[in-house]
Design an enzyme around this catalytic site. Structure first.
Site, PDB file in Angstrom:
ATOM      1  NE  ARG A  27      -3.536   0.184   2.491  1.00 49.08           N
ATOM      2  CZ  ARG A  27      -4.705   0.302   1.907  1.00 49.08           C
ATOM      3  NH1 ARG A  27      -5.234  -0.730   1.286  1.00 49.08           N
ATOM      4  NH2 ARG A  27      -5.363   1.441   1.933  1.00 49.08           N
ATOM      5  CG  ASN A 101      -4.680   5.067   4.191  1.00 52.17           C
ATOM      6  OD1 ASN A 101      -4.153   5.751   3.324  1.00 52.17           O
ATOM      7  ND2 ASN A 101      -5.485   4.054   3.924  1.00 52.17           N
TER       8      ASN A 101
END
Ligand code: F6R
Length: 615
Positions: A27, A101
């Protein structure tokens, strides 16, 4: 775009958090960090670089004991990747520890206000601003962490998945989500947090996936409490039983996830049509399509929205739906579609394609299409992802977890689902004769075997890669169904080997790219027997007469092109509409081997991340 991990319970948190970060590194991988609470102090260690760099640093630097920990692997949005900008971040007092995030869009104005109140900022990140905002709310309002997070998030504009703890109350982690995924693993007397479930699948198969605008208070000795951020309502928790296994996300002896995933394609395609494709009965069974059949058969047109490789699968769908089901199709980059005031009518059907189900532009384009009255059908790989939930109906690909950043099995399984849909619609609309339709079903059923056969070209591809690993440019050409294959081949090469590559419809070469051709320029031509074969032979001659070097992907038994090409890779014959499923494989292998030979990090190419949750 970043990966977040957390643990609270009775075990040592560090090994769980660090392993979780390794699994989530797809990610984002420009920096990483951990925070551990050892019963008295918070120890934070963070570094620019990969999780392996973090491991080295942690293991020599900080105490790694403690049963409360957070970890983060970053893909930078605010502030360059460096040690200071890495997460976790702390508030000025050091009490509030946070990982994040997403993007806080109004962070500058909040930072200005907090600066006026005496807060000092050490990093360039929006996340440090949020940590201090939470601290300020706790101070001013006299509330505990959960309430303070809620109040702070109401002030925030942007997207986030966060996990926060307060050093003064170390039996609790507060998490929240808006636009970025967040899963909570439920164990016995312990809880896990992850951007997806991969960090905790060996510990528990029970998980809660937070919805947008939800937060949860995870406290030891008590059930998880989920509430809505905006209206403070308590929400009933929905514990899901996870279907993924540890084996599915490990490399199984392959050098890279990408190679493993290339080799998984026969089984991934089979899993994707299993139970849906019944050639003997002449049936395609997909509930998402059956329940909405009249919407599809009555569609004025189909608009496909997607990004990157998924957009290439959408281009294949354009050929499939127009060719087989006679429905007009437009294929749109989600990022362009959402900002260009598109014309959408009620009888338009939108198909959104996304492996991760989290791509921000695709998600926003879906919301726009829905708000304009369109019916939106999703083709996603990740079960329960934001896009899967946002669409009106959908069909999952069953590729299993795709960890390599370069999409491989996601692409071929997306095409498989789109082929099933096109065939079902052709059958419903009567655009194929019964015998042609049945033949198509049997041909599709044979594809896993064809893909297995084509994987045998691997050694030949290594030889080709040896000859071309030092080039600076490469051209990919194809016609009709092979044009999206050319685009996808070029994307694979550039993203993992950093060689400049372009995909073109072969006939367009004469309108510009032909000027590039000289003896240095390899041209990969997908030149299968069906699909304007004679025309592509002429294109190859045009390249030859300009001394270009030709790598041709040809149908087994081809002799004509073999004589002209520097290298010819034979692939098994199949129906024309199924060619992309077979012809893509040698191109994936070619980019893989070239990247390995150039010493590139195949699974984590520079500047990229697996799911692009920022626009
Ligand atoms: C390329 C690649 C990307 C993705 C794109 C869309 O190999 O992986 O181009 O295809 O970022 O991602 P999804 O399909 O998750 O929406």
């Amino acid at each position: 775009m970043c990966g977040i991990v957390g643990y609270i319970g009775y075990r040592e948190a560090y090994p769980i958090v660090i392993k979780g970060l390794e699994r989530l590194e797809y990610r984002g991988y420009d920096s990483a960090g951990v925070a551990l609470y050892d019963g008295e102090e918070v120890h934070i260690c963070k570094t620019k670089g990969k999780v392996s760099d973090l491991k080295e640093k942690v293991e020599g630097a900080v105490a790694i004991t403690g049963a409360l920990g957070l970890g983060h692997t970053r893909w930078a949005t605010h502030g360059v990747p460096n040690d200071v900008n890495s997460h976790p971040h702390q508030s000025n007092s050091g009490d509030i520890v946070i990982i994040h995030n997403g993007i806080i869009e109004n962070y500058a104005s909040i930072k200005q206000e907090l600066t006026k109140r005496g807060y000092v900022f050490h990093s360039d990140t929006d996340t440090e601003v949020l940590a201090n905002l939470i601290e300020e709310v706790m101070k001013i309002e006299g509330v505990k962490l959960g309430k303070a997070v809620q109040i702070a998030l109401k002030e925030v504009v942007g997207a986030y998945a966060i996990a926060v703890f307060d050093k003064k109350k170390p039996d609790e982690i507060v998490v929240a989500r808006l636009g970025s995924p967040l899963a909570i693993g439920i164990g016995k007397d312990e809880y896990f947090i992850g951007s997806d479930a991969s960090p905790f699948i060996e510990y528990t198969s029970n998980a809660i996936y937070l919805e947008d605008e939800e937060m949860a208070i995870i406290r030891i000795g008590r059930e998880v409490r989920v509430r809505s951020i905006n209206d403070d309502e308590q929400i009933d928790i929905n514990i899901q039983n996870l279907k993924i296994s540890l084996e599915q996300i490990e490399k199984k002896g392959y050098d890279h996830f990408m190679l493993k995933e290339i080799y998984e394609q026969p089984s991934a395609i089979l899993d994707t049509f299993r139970g849906r494709l019944l050639p003997n009965e002449g049936i395609i069974k997909m509930s998402g399509i059956e329940d909405n059949l009249s919407k599809f058969t009555g569609a004025n047109r189909i608009i496909v929205i997607a990004c990157g490789t998924s957009w290439h699968a959408g281009l294949v769908a354009e050929y499939l739906f127009e060719d087989i089901a006679r429905i007009p199709v437009e294929v749109e980059y989600a990022s362009e579609f959402r900002y260009r005031n598109p014309v959408i009518k009620r009888d338009d059907v939108v198909i959104a394609i996304s492996q991760s189900g989290e791509t921000a532009d695709t998600l926003a384009a879906i919301k726009l299409a829905k708000s304009m009255g369109a019916f939106v059908f999703g083709v996603c790989n990740v079960v329960g992802s934001s896009i899967a939930r946002e669409t009106n109906a959908g069909a999952y690909t069953h590729a299993g977890p795709e960890i390599g950043v370069a999409s491989t099995k996601a692409f071929t399984t997306q095409i498989t689902v789109l082929t099933l849909i096109a065939l079902r619609l052709a059958n419903a609309k009567g655009t194929l004769s019964t015998s042609d339709y049945k033949k198509c079903l049997f041909d599709l059923e044979a594809i896993p075997k064809r893909v297995d056969e084509v994987l045998e070209v691997n050694n030949q591809i290594i030889e080709i890669a040896n000859n071309y690993s030092n080039v600076s440019n490469c051209l990919y050409l194809g016609r009709k169904y092979n044009f999206p294959v050319a685009l996808e081949g070029a994307l694979k090469l550039k993203e993992i080997s950093y060689i400049h590559a372009e995909g073109y419809p072969a006939a367009e070469m004469k309108h510009g790219p032909i000027a590039l051709i000289d003896e240095q320029m390899p041209v990969v031509v997908i030149a299968t027997k069906k699909g304007n074969y004679e025309k592509i032979v002429s294109n190859i001659q045009e390249i030859k007469s300009r001394n270009g070097r030709i790598i041709a992907i040809v149908t087994q038994g081809d002799t004509m092109i073999k004589e002209m090409a520097d290298f010819a890779v034979e692939i098994p014959e199949t129906s024309e509409f199924l060619t992309p499923l077979v012809a893509t494989i040698p191109l994936q292998l070619l980019s893989y081997h070239i990247a390995v030979m150039r010493g590139c990090n195949v699974d984590q190419p520079r500047n990229l991340a697996k799911s692009v949750t920022v626009e």
